[in-house]
Design a protein around this motif. Structure first.
Motif, PDB file in Angstrom:
ATOM      1  N   ASP A   1      -7.865  17.654   1.379  1.00  0.00           N
ATOM      2  CA  ASP A   1      -6.838  18.292   0.567  1.00  0.00           C
ATOM      3  C   ASP A   1      -5.947  19.137   1.469  1.00  0.00           C
ATOM      4  O   ASP A   1      -5.915  18.945   2.688  1.00  0.00           O
ATOM      5  CB  ASP A   1      -7.461  19.113  -0.561  1.00  0.00           C
ATOM      6  CG  ASP A   1      -8.438  20.174  -0.040  1.00  0.00           C
ATOM      7  OD1 ASP A   1      -8.382  20.513   1.169  1.00  0.00           O
ATOM      8  OD2 ASP A   1      -9.262  20.677  -0.838  1.00  0.00           O
TER       9      ASP A   1
ATOM     10  N   VAL B   1      -0.006  15.956   1.790  1.00  0.00           N
ATOM     11  CA  VAL B   1      -0.765  17.105   1.293  1.00  0.00           C
ATOM     12  C   VAL B   1      -1.250  18.021   2.408  1.00  0.00           C
ATOM     13  O   VAL B   1      -1.100  19.240   2.343  1.00  0.00           O
ATOM     14  CB  VAL B   1      -1.966  16.620   0.444  1.00  0.00           C
ATOM     15  CG1 VAL B   1      -2.818  17.793  -0.013  1.00  0.00           C
ATOM     16  CG2 VAL B   1      -1.473  15.815  -0.749  1.00  0.00           C
TER      17      VAL B   1
ATOM     18  N   THR C   1      -2.620  14.440  -4.648  1.00  0.00           N
ATOM     19  CA  THR C   1      -4.009  14.814  -4.362  1.00  0.00           C
ATOM     20  C   THR C   1      -4.963  14.350  -5.458  1.00  0.00           C
ATOM     21  O   THR C   1      -6.035  13.805  -5.180  1.00  0.00           O
ATOM     22  CB  THR C   1      -4.125  16.338  -4.186  1.00  0.00           C
ATOM     23  OG1 THR C   1      -3.424  16.725  -3.016  1.00  0.00           O
ATOM     24  CG2 THR C   1      -5.583  16.753  -4.050  1.00  0.00           C
TER      25      THR C   1
ATOM     26  N   GLN D   1      -2.049  10.854   2.260  1.00  0.00           N
ATOM     27  CA  GLN D   1      -2.631  12.148   1.898  1.00  0.00           C
ATOM     28  C   GLN D   1      -2.536  13.137   3.045  1.00  0.00           C
ATOM     29  O   GLN D   1      -2.196  14.311   2.843  1.00  0.00           O
ATOM     30  CB  GLN D   1      -4.092  11.951   1.485  1.00  0.00           C
ATOM     31  CG  GLN D   1      -4.854  13.236   1.168  1.00  0.00           C
ATOM     32  CD  GLN D   1      -4.525  13.820  -0.193  1.00  0.00           C
ATOM     33  OE1 GLN D   1      -3.627  13.350  -0.883  1.00  0.00           O
ATOM     34  NE2 GLN D   1      -5.258  14.850  -0.586  1.00  0.00           N
TER      35      GLN D   1
ATOM     36  N   TYR E   1      -5.302  10.656  -5.184  1.00  0.00           N
ATOM     37  CA  TYR E   1      -6.029  10.298  -3.958  1.00  0.00           C
ATOM     38  C   TYR E   1      -7.540  10.405  -4.154  1.00  0.00           C
ATOM     39  O   TYR E   1      -8.291   9.504  -3.766  1.00  0.00           O
ATOM     40  CB  TYR E   1      -5.574  11.214  -2.820  1.00  0.00           C
ATOM     41  CG  TYR E   1      -6.478  11.176  -1.614  1.00  0.00           C
ATOM     42  CD1 TYR E   1      -6.358  10.160  -0.669  1.00  0.00           C
ATOM     43  CD2 TYR E   1      -7.473  12.137  -1.421  1.00  0.00           C
ATOM     44  CE1 TYR E   1      -7.195  10.111   0.438  1.00  0.00           C
ATOM     45  CE2 TYR E   1      -8.305  12.097  -0.328  1.00  0.00           C
ATOM     46  CZ  TYR E   1      -8.163  11.085   0.600  1.00  0.00           C
ATOM     47  OH  TYR E   1      -8.999  11.034   1.691  1.00  0.00           O
TER      48      TYR E   1
ATOM     49  N   TYR F   1       4.385  10.192  -4.231  1.00  0.00           N
ATOM     50  CA  TYR F   1       3.884  10.260  -2.867  1.00  0.00           C
ATOM     51  C   TYR F   1       4.510  11.410  -2.081  1.00  0.00           C
ATOM     52  O   TYR F   1       4.065  11.733  -0.978  1.00  0.00           O
ATOM     53  CB  TYR F   1       4.116   8.929  -2.136  1.00  0.00           C
ATOM     54  CG  TYR F   1       5.558   8.636  -1.780  1.00  0.00           C
ATOM     55  CD1 TYR F   1       6.061   8.945  -0.516  1.00  0.00           C
ATOM     56  CD2 TYR F   1       6.415   8.023  -2.677  1.00  0.00           C
ATOM     57  CE1 TYR F   1       7.377   8.674  -0.172  1.00  0.00           C
ATOM     58  CE2 TYR F   1       7.723   7.740  -2.350  1.00  0.00           C
ATOM     59  CZ  TYR F   1       8.204   8.059  -1.095  1.00  0.00           C
ATOM     60  OH  TYR F   1       9.512   7.781  -0.754  1.00  0.00           O
TER      61      TYR F   1
END
Length: 467
Positions: free
Chosen positions: A353, A296, A433, A292, A436, A426
């Protein structure tokens, strides 16, 4: 001459050698459970791998480690814990070299599976060496130190991996194990040899095969369900049947890899159920968080590794005190409060995020998570060993390690399916997100269940003896 146990003092040269060798060996295995997570995105890009391939890179290692750790512990009890530990460290170095030189994703997965076999020898051997070598008065402190340093190694893994990926290549994530293995082999030369003189002479081949087949079938089904549902259904059926056959085989075997009599202890059984829940959550968090942060939040591998530093700091400062707390007040309270703290940290991590605020969204949750780990890990390990007969130290260690790895294995296999991630997701920030966040909530739920479960089932030593 190998004996069931030695009376080595923690402060003696031999004691320091045992602790150094055990810590270095287990640190390698723990690092390769966590450090690879930081490199997964780069591995995927370099080897043109799918999310399923990356799951296998993580899980191939965990699969054989979880399935064969029981056998590794039994072999140590029979042939000598130091001897089997040396064999495991040597094999780990060779298979790490194979991983570092892998030309493709399939080769890397096979090498990771072989690396897990070597880890299954050295992981239970490291703890069993401590249990067998140290005088009873020093064992709790030695286990606490070993647990703290090992946890630090696992926590610092993403930092080391990120640095290696950024300054060199993901391949060095594996090649770095070679000098560490050399140091472990030098240190272990001064360690006394211990074993179980009552260990049987046969091998539980059926148990080892059925255990691996059961875990492998279930893992394959979870990872491949979204792409090949028919094959996954067949694998699931095979895995479940093999799991049932494993239990039946262990009941009938004259020399079982897993003596089911160990689970006659409520304390032993409860501690291992708690281990399964806790390490499933931990494995899922480590797998998802680092991806993440890179996919992201835009972190590079080194920044993603550095982001996990709060866990390292907390474990360095407090892991030993967690062991002392458990020795003073008993394991029940630390094993209840620890998972609840970890669950709180996991819930807070769900906020990460593309507009992440590091100190509030990452550092604070990981600090809370680290406090939970520091509180519960040493008491949990000590509880498992104390609940088993001393001559089964290797087997008891193997059972607990196998269950911990199985928890991580199943979480990494199941969570992407449960949250709807597959293929190249991924690499897609919006898709990853959403998955996740759901994964963090699942992990928080597992940890929230672990705390009350421990309170209801774990007894402090005085109560356990009188019950």
């Amino acid at each position: 001459m190998a004996t069931p146990s030695a009376e080595v003092a923690l402060a003696s040269p031999a004691g320091r050698a045992v602790l150094a060798a055990a810590t270095l060996g287990s640190a390698m295995a723990l690092l390769d459970s966590t450090v690879v997570n930081v490199a997964l995105r780069q591995v995927g890009e370099d080897l043109d791998a799918s999310l399923g391939d990356l799951q296998w890179v993580a899980n191939g290692y965990l699969l054989t480690l979880a399935a064969l750790t029981l056998l590794g512990g039994s072999l140590g009890d029979r042939f000598g814990r130091r001897r089997v530990f040396v064999l495991g460290v040597t094999g780990f170095a060779l298979t790490s070299a194979a991983c570092g030189l892998a030309p493709g994703a399939s080769f890397l997965v096979v090498a990771r599976i072989a690396q897990g076999v070597a880890a299954a020898l050295l992981v239970p051997g490291s703890l069993a060496m401590i249990q067998g070598a140290f005088a009873p008065a020093d064992r709790a402190r030695a286990i606490g130190t070993w647990t703290g340093l090992g946890s630090v190694a696992a926590a610092v893994g993403p930092f080391v991996g990120g640095w290696l990926v950024d300054v060199a290549s993901w391949r060095w994530v594996f090649l770095i194990n070679l000098p560490v293995a050399a140091l472990a082999l030098l240190a272990v030369r001064a360690a006394p040899e211990t074993r179980d003189p009552d260990a049987v002479t046969g091998f539980d081949t059926a148990g080892a095969v059925l255990g691996a087949l059961g875990l492998g079938g279930i893992t394959y089904a979870l990872i491949q369900w979204s792409t090949t549902p028919t094959g996954a259904a067949v694998a699931l059926a095979v895995g479940l049947l093999a799991g049932g056959a494993f239990v039946a085989a262990e009941r009938r075997s004259a020399h079982p890899m897993l003596p089911l009599s160990l689970f006659g202890s409520r304390q032993f059984s409860a501690a291992n159920v708690m281990t399964l829940l806790t390490y499933a959550a931990l494995g899922g968090i480590l797998f998802f968080l680092v991806l993440q942060l890179q996919t992201v939040a835009g972190y590079d591998a080194l920044r993603a590794g550095l982001a996990t530093l709060p866990i390292t700091v907390v474990m360095v400062l407090l892991a030993g005190r967690g062991g002392a707390l458990g020795a003073r007040v008993g394991p029940r309270a630390p094993m209840t409060g620890g998972p609840l703290l970890c669950g709180t940290g996991s819930l807070l991590l769900a906020r990460v995020d593309d507009d992440v605020h590091y100190w509030l969204d990452v550092a604070l949750p990981l600090t809370v998570f680290g406090l939970g780990l520091a509180t519960m890990v040493a008491p949990l390990t000590a509880t498992v060993l104390d609940a088993a007969p001393a001559h089964h130290a290797g087997v008891a260690s193997g059972v607990n390690n196998a269950i911990a790895r199985a928890g991580s294995l199943l979480a990494v296999a199941a969570l992407p399916l449960l949250v709807g991630l597959s293929g190249e997701d991924y690499q897609v920030p919006s898709a990853f997100t959403e998955g996740y966040r759901d994964a963090m909530l699942c992990c928080a739920g597992l940890l929230a269940a672990s705390g009350p479960f421990s309170w209801l089932t774990i007894r402090n030593p005085e109560v356990a003896r009188s019950g």
